[in-house]
Scaffold this motif. Sequence first.
Motif, PDB file in Angstrom:
ATOM      1  N   ILE A   1       0.910  -1.151  -0.020  1.00 59.80           N
ATOM      2  CA  ILE A   1       0.071  -0.058   0.026  1.00 59.80           C
ATOM      3  C   ILE A   1       0.918   1.447  -0.073  1.00 59.80           C
ATOM      4  O   ILE A   1       0.287   2.356  -0.239  1.00 59.80           O
ATOM      5  N   GLU A   2       2.297   1.285   0.325  1.00 61.10           N
ATOM      6  CA  GLU A   2       2.848   2.281   0.299  1.00 61.10           C
ATOM      7  C   GLU A   2       4.433   1.896  -0.248  1.00 61.10           C
ATOM      8  O   GLU A   2       5.538   2.067   0.337  1.00 61.10           O
ATOM      9  N   LYS A   3       4.199   1.752  -1.694  1.00 62.44           N
ATOM     10  CA  LYS A   3       5.394   1.414  -2.551  1.00 62.44           C
ATOM     11  C   LYS A   3       6.464   2.412  -2.535  1.00 62.44           C
ATOM     12  O   LYS A   3       7.630   2.370  -2.872  1.00 62.44           O
ATOM     13  N   GLU A   4       5.867   3.537  -2.601  1.00 63.75           N
ATOM     14  CA  GLU A   4       6.550   5.015  -2.740  1.00 63.75           C
ATOM     15  C   GLU A   4       6.098   5.548  -1.354  1.00 63.75           C
ATOM     16  O   GLU A   4       5.102   5.888  -1.124  1.00 63.75           O
ATOM     17  N   GLU A   5       7.312   6.060  -0.522  1.00 65.81           N
ATOM     18  CA  GLU A   5       7.056   6.836   0.535  1.00 65.81           C
ATOM     19  C   GLU A   5       6.117   7.912   0.516  1.00 65.81           C
ATOM     20  O   GLU A   5       6.054   8.807  -0.530  1.00 65.81           O
ATOM     21  N   GLY A   6       5.031   7.838   1.352  1.00 68.52           N
ATOM     22  CA  GLY A   6       4.051   8.844   1.177  1.00 68.52           C
ATOM     23  C   GLY A   6       2.990   8.712   0.110  1.00 68.52           C
ATOM     24  O   GLY A   6       2.280   9.576   0.137  1.00 68.52           O
ATOM     25  N   VAL A   7       3.229   7.991  -0.644  1.00 62.58           N
ATOM     26  CA  VAL A   7       1.949   7.522  -1.683  1.00 62.58           C
ATOM     27  C   VAL A   7       1.369   6.121  -1.278  1.00 62.58           C
ATOM     28  O   VAL A   7       2.010   5.381  -1.470  1.00 62.58           O
ATOM     29  N   TYR A   8       0.034   6.226  -1.399  1.00 68.06           N
ATOM     30  CA  TYR A   8      -0.582   5.224  -1.007  1.00 68.06           C
ATOM     31  C   TYR A   8      -1.674   4.676  -1.801  1.00 68.06           C
ATOM     32  O   TYR A   8      -2.320   5.579  -2.503  1.00 68.06           O
ATOM     33  N   ASP A   9      -1.852   3.167  -2.021  1.00 66.67           N
ATOM     34  CA  ASP A   9      -2.500   2.769  -3.243  1.00 66.67           C
ATOM     35  C   ASP A   9      -3.476   1.675  -2.266  1.00 66.67           C
ATOM     36  O   ASP A   9      -2.950   0.721  -1.730  1.00 66.67           O
ATOM     37  N   PHE A  10      -4.710   1.856  -2.175  1.00 69.99           N
ATOM     38  CA  PHE A  10      -5.643   1.081  -1.616  1.00 69.99           C
ATOM     39  C   PHE A  10      -6.528   0.118  -2.376  1.00 69.99           C
ATOM     40  O   PHE A  10      -7.742  -0.415  -2.006  1.00 69.99           O
ATOM     41  N   SER A  11      -6.212   0.416  -3.701  1.00 72.26           N
ATOM     42  CA  SER A  11      -7.320  -0.461  -4.509  1.00 72.26           C
ATOM     43  C   SER A  11      -7.201  -1.813  -4.235  1.00 72.26           C
ATOM     44  O   SER A  11      -8.362  -2.546  -4.351  1.00 72.26           O
ATOM     45  N   LEU A  12      -6.365  -2.762  -3.884  1.00 73.51           N
ATOM     46  CA  LEU A  12      -6.130  -3.939  -3.605  1.00 73.51           C
ATOM     47  C   LEU A  12      -7.121  -4.276  -2.448  1.00 73.51           C
ATOM     48  O   LEU A  12      -7.966  -5.171  -2.223  1.00 73.51           O
ATOM     49  N   LEU A  13      -6.968  -3.283  -1.355  1.00 71.53           N
ATOM     50  CA  LEU A  13      -7.777  -3.348  -0.054  1.00 71.53           C
ATOM     51  C   LEU A  13      -9.334  -3.152  -0.413  1.00 71.53           C
ATOM     52  O   LEU A  13     -10.192  -3.676   0.098  1.00 71.53           O
ATOM     53  N   GLU A  14      -9.629  -2.188  -1.135  1.00 72.13           N
ATOM     54  CA  GLU A  14     -11.044  -2.145  -1.854  1.00 72.13           C
ATOM     55  C   GLU A  14     -11.680  -3.060  -2.258  1.00 72.13           C
ATOM     56  O   GLU A  14     -12.793  -3.655  -2.114  1.00 72.13           O
ATOM     57  N   GLU A  15     -10.754  -3.853  -3.328  1.00 70.68           N
ATOM     58  CA  GLU A  15     -11.378  -4.644  -3.916  1.00 70.68           C
ATOM     59  C   GLU A  15     -11.652  -6.067  -3.087  1.00 70.68           C
ATOM     60  O   GLU A  15     -12.463  -6.746  -3.141  1.00 70.68           O
ATOM     61  N   LEU A  16     -10.511  -6.273  -2.120  1.00 72.64           N
ATOM     62  CA  LEU A  16     -10.778  -7.551  -1.046  1.00 72.64           C
ATOM     63  C   LEU A  16     -11.975  -7.511  -0.272  1.00 72.64           C
ATOM     64  O   LEU A  16     -12.639  -8.363  -0.075  1.00 72.64           O
ATOM     65  N   ILE A  17     -12.308  -6.085   0.048  1.00 68.76           N
ATOM     66  CA  ILE A  17     -13.535  -5.689   0.905  1.00 68.76           C
ATOM     67  C   ILE A  17     -14.778  -6.118   0.027  1.00 68.76           C
ATOM     68  O   ILE A  17     -15.717  -6.544   0.612  1.00 68.76           O
TER      69      ILE A  17
END
Length: 528
Positions: free
Chosen positions: A76-92
């Motif tokens: 979710i934070e592959k680059e410091e300070g940049v967040y990607d929650f697409s995987l989390l949203e799809e899992l939910i």
Amino acid sequence: MMLQKCQWPMKKTIEIKKDEKGFGTLYVNDEPFLILGGELHNSSSSNLQYMEKQVWPRLKELNLNTVLLPVAWENIEKEEGVYDFSLLEELIFQARREKMKLILLWFGLWKNGESTYVPGWVKRDSGRFFRARYKGGELSQTISPLCKNAVKADARAFTVFMKKLKDIDAESQTVLMVQVENEIGFLKSDRDYSKEAEKQFRSNIPEELEKIYGISGTWSEVFQSDAAEMFMAWNYAQAVEYIAAAGKRAYELPMYVNAWLNQFPDRPGNYPSGGPIARNKKIWRNIAKSIDVFAPDIYLSDFEGVCKEYATEGNPLFIPEARRDPVTASNAFYAFGKYGAIGFSPFGIEGLMEDTRQKQDKELLEQLQIDVLAFTSIETGKYLKETYKILKNMQKLYFRFKGTENIHAFMCRNEHERGTIVSLSGCDLELTYRPKGNERPGCAGMIIEENESEFWAVGYNTDIRLLPKKSSHDCITIICLEEGFFDNGKWSSGRVLNGDERSMSGFGQYAEVRHYIYCKETTDEKEG
């Protein structure tokens, strides 16, 4: 698929409540919820297509209501300070579609005693995020809990993660709980020997610990032979509290930490040193106050002993990881019946319908002092699904009597134990354990008394005989004995057992339910 945000503020509706005995119950929308769970393998939830093809279809027949799955900081934070929650949203989204609740496992700084799930930018900067060292200075794969930069970075990511959960899930309440880190501690050494750790270890213990233990001095003076492990417990508990507290300020869900248990040979480092094992709980409970539950991962054979260690001092029992062999199906009855567990969850749930006897890395498991059978599925799923089906459908009855003297549990603890006596209000039950092999559940179950002349019995591999109370002269007469099942809380009768079937009543290798109605009358002769 983007999930809709919730309107906020709203009433907090997921919480753990404790009764006067310290038993905890998870409540969702003010209704008690029994976690009939299963934890996925570590990498299953990292790919949505894999979940669709290899996981969800396998879970449909197991009668689960909750899936435990990891959320890795590195994803979710592959680059410091940049967040990607697409995987989390799809899992939910997938879980909602499958009508399944989730417990999310935060794989942040520490997972199984190492730091393999941190982002690449953390791994590459070993100066800023320094690692623990073994005696002699050898570098480990574990970021030191004394590294404030690392703890703060984890806490920032965890806070953003919890804020996102609040935005997308607070209304639907798909996510019930969050695990903070995983099997915390330092492997292959009793403590961290980095420069920073050496300086702190030679100093006096912190004032907070002086107040807790009522003694001052250096770590070695206060804790003597346990000094190294207590030193690590203090530092890990402090770090976890900082991370968990930050997350709870964003979204107040129940949180827990799980423990890789100590076992023979019982030396810190053979298991993750400093984790929330039973003998470290005084430090953990006093320091990590944002943690609601300290939870054991039970792969050991002494299931009853571990439950007893953790279901104390108001700590609700939750078993997030359990053995994969068939005995786990019978252990679940004992955990809920004896200790009022809030939930139970075998590991590697998506593979429990398979026979994995030939797939285990026996050498690795032996190095970790882990029983090979504990990680071996021998078609465990076919037994567990029956346990969960019964518990799911009789939970209204269970919750009506949870925490009272009306619930009794039994379990065969070793191969030499022939049975036990369970004392009910109006009679005693003689329970005789049937012989079993490694490929069957254990001899275990629970009894729920409806009243003084009626009870329900559920379990595996056990024969039942009604006896008068010890030293009494009562005559016990069975009025009715029937088999059957619960369907959404309502009892549906099957055969009424009589004759030979009554005298041989009990449970076989598959979980069964029995309903008994009986009466008693005294045989004492009156004088005159």
